[in-house]
Design a protein around this motif. Sequence first.
Motif, PDB file in Angstrom:
ATOM      1  N   SER A 127       0.833  -1.199   0.000  1.00 11.48           N
ATOM      2  CA  SER A 127       0.000   0.000   0.000  1.00 11.48           C
ATOM      3  C   SER A 127       0.869   1.251   0.000  1.00 11.48           C
ATOM      4  O   SER A 127       1.752   1.402   0.850  1.00 11.48           O
ATOM      5  N   TYR A 166     -10.857  -7.328   1.208  1.00 13.50           N
ATOM      6  CA  TYR A 166      -9.726  -6.894   0.385  1.00 13.50           C
ATOM      7  C   TYR A 166      -9.772  -7.581  -0.971  1.00 13.50           C
ATOM      8  O   TYR A 166     -10.273  -8.700  -1.121  1.00 13.50           O
ATOM      9  N   ASN A 185      -6.821  -7.731  -3.864  1.00 15.66           N
ATOM     10  CA  ASN A 185      -5.492  -7.379  -4.345  1.00 15.66           C
ATOM     11  C   ASN A 185      -5.159  -8.195  -5.592  1.00 15.66           C
ATOM     12  O   ASN A 185      -5.485  -9.382  -5.663  1.00 15.66           O
ATOM     13  N   ASP A 216      -3.629  -2.768  -4.396  1.00 21.11           N
ATOM     14  CA  ASP A 216      -3.871  -3.108  -3.001  1.00 21.11           C
ATOM     15  C   ASP A 216      -5.133  -2.363  -2.566  1.00 21.11           C
ATOM     16  O   ASP A 216      -5.136  -1.134  -2.467  1.00 21.11           O
ATOM     17  N   LYS A 217      -6.209  -3.109  -2.354  1.00 20.77           N
ATOM     18  CA  LYS A 217      -7.498  -2.495  -2.029  1.00 20.77           C
ATOM     19  C   LYS A 217      -8.049  -3.099  -0.755  1.00 20.77           C
ATOM     20  O   LYS A 217      -8.140  -4.322  -0.614  1.00 20.77           O
ATOM     21  N   ASN A 218      -8.447  -2.239   0.192  1.00 22.66           N
ATOM     22  CA  ASN A 218      -8.959  -2.690   1.479  1.00 22.66           C
ATOM     23  C   ASN A 218     -10.136  -1.806   1.877  1.00 22.66           C
ATOM     24  O   ASN A 218     -10.022  -0.575   1.881  1.00 22.66           O
ATOM     25  N   ALA A 266      -2.964 -11.375   3.400  1.00 29.09           N
ATOM     26  CA  ALA A 266      -3.735 -11.594   2.179  1.00 29.09           C
ATOM     27  C   ALA A 266      -3.059 -12.577   1.229  1.00 29.09           C
ATOM     28  O   ALA A 266      -3.662 -12.974   0.236  1.00 29.09           O
ATOM     29  N   LYS A 279      -7.109   2.298  -1.385  1.00 30.84           N
ATOM     30  CA  LYS A 279      -6.834   1.652  -2.661  1.00 30.84           C
ATOM     31  C   LYS A 279      -5.594   2.266  -3.301  1.00 30.84           C
ATOM     32  O   LYS A 279      -5.508   3.479  -3.470  1.00 30.84           O
ATOM     33  N   THR A 307      -8.254 -12.333  -2.824  1.00 34.92           N
ATOM     34  CA  THR A 307      -9.464 -11.665  -2.356  1.00 34.92           C
ATOM     35  C   THR A 307      -9.953 -12.363  -1.104  1.00 34.92           C
ATOM     36  O   THR A 307      -9.809 -13.584  -0.962  1.00 34.92           O
ATOM     37  N   SER A 327       0.189  -6.265   3.001  1.00 35.04           N
ATOM     38  CA  SER A 327      -0.814  -7.110   3.668  1.00 35.04           C
ATOM     39  C   SER A 327      -0.379  -8.572   3.560  1.00 35.04           C
ATOM     40  O   SER A 327      -0.818  -9.303   2.668  1.00 35.04           O
TER      41      SER A 327
END
Length: 604
Positions: free
Chosen positions: A112, A257, A259, A284-286, A122, A302, A242, A119
């Motif tokens: 991120s 999340y 990713n 990288d999305k959370n 993940a 994100k 995910t 992460s």
Amino acid sequence: MSFKLRLSLLSIAIFQTFSAQAAIPANPNIETITVTGDRFDTAQEQQLAVVNTIEREEIDRLSPKSVTDLLETLPGVSVTRNGGAGQSASISMRGTNSSHVLVLVDGVRVGSATLGAVSFNALSPENIERIEVVKGPRAAIWGSDAIGGVIQIFTRKLEGGEWFASAEYGSDEYMRATAGAGISHGNGHTSISLNHEQSDGYNVKNDAEDDDDGYDRFGLSINGEQTLNQFWSLNWNGQLETGHYEYDNSRANEADYDNYLWSLGAKFENDKLTSKLALAQSQDKNENFRSDVEDYPVTLYKTTRDQINWSNKYLATSNLTFIGGIDWTKESIVGDYAVDERDIAAVYGLARYQYGQLLLEGIVRYDDVENIDSETSYSASAAYQFNDEWRLALSTGTGFQAPSFNDLYWPGTGNPDLVSETSENYDITLHYSGDNLRGYVSLYHNTIDNLIQWAPTPELDENGYEIWKPANIQSAEISVVELSLNYSTWGIEHQFGYSYVDAIDKADEQQLDGRSEHELDYAMSYSWDQLDLLLNYHYQGERKASNDFLDPYHQVDLSIGYKIADAWQVRLKANNLLDEEIISDRNYFSPGRQLFLSVSYQAF
């Protein structure tokens, strides 16, 4: 007793012990291992940095539930967890901050740009083929974030016709299903691996929220290559991670999340030149929210990175090698930030020369980070091979960590005047490789300046609370002794790792938070006929947590595998066999004793 005196005495004691145990004749049939510490496959004896590797066979035996379970087995790598496998965790390498470790998956930078962290919860261990951990002053080859080291993760690769499948069940209603296959297409192949796992979890934090914190995650990885002719080849990689996890926090207690990464590459290779061009993107999305409050707002983080890497290796003579290239990255974020994207452009060059028993190497890199001062990093290294067994390597170098978007532009509190954190480090390592014993002892010193620290200001927000802002106000001095030994006796393989870390805040001469002075790992493995056994022991010394210290702890894990047929295997794994209370972060508990049973099939 001063630190320097303690370090000298400890170094002498380790060196004498190491030397006494190493009086074993060399094995001329030792397998040549190649690693990518300089971005190209290179024999390990040509690497001037310390490189630790974890192979797929070891991963199978360890039966990890997270990537951090794997990394924690390596000397000089320390893990801080906010609970079990599905919870967030951070890595400290040789006493540096978690943001001082660069993480690459199949050559693509991940993590991120808002938080400046990766992460690890993940990532699916079952989709990993190999991990390389590069330590020491190596930032000049990789750029920002590599102050402490570089973690390179390579996903599973299968030839055409190869496939595997496995299933596992265990404590806290843990369930996992994994499968993968290799597909041939002419002079090439593509691997596809899938993994799904879930767990009801347990209560990870000692607070008012008394509930189980479970998780589920799905991972897909694809990688392949195609040979076009004797000079040209293409390669491609893709990964999707995910999932969903629950945690304990006063503001939010669940997160989703998504990713992903992909890369497309071309390689040209002849007797003299190897040239690689790669185009890549990672996300990288959370999304964080609170499940027990209706219409609770979702907080979105994100980050998207577009990347272009062009790297070249030229063999000028049998003794002289040049490596160089260009890196370009565009970081974009989503959120109410004053600035939401930036470009990073870099050029680097490496020269390596072999003169008899002496190996010399120099690296220079220039990074231009948009809206931040440019940085020039360097590394100079030398190694002398005394004989077939003994080798001494010395390195010095600089590195930097660019401020994150949160540091610079967090709405209302970011500081756009921040500069990069910088480091200057030194490393001396003695290697030994014999018949039944191999290992190294490394002494490492790192000085880090302009560390970014968030601190309260005289300003108050609309609710009367102090406003915290970041500034380049901290400096640290870190000294490390690191020992690694691998030896065999009577058919039993032993792995031993120890690190002594003295990490001091230069302002008040106090120990930095989250570091243990002493950390030790020992693994014993034995194979007999269809049975294999692995016993792991981990000791974590006390760590400072704000104004308190966390108690040291011992963890013992046991793994037993049995081949019921040529391709079939069952495995029983026991984590925290002694059921010890383990706290690596204040108020966060790791799980107690856990048992897992898996069945796998491999058609190789």
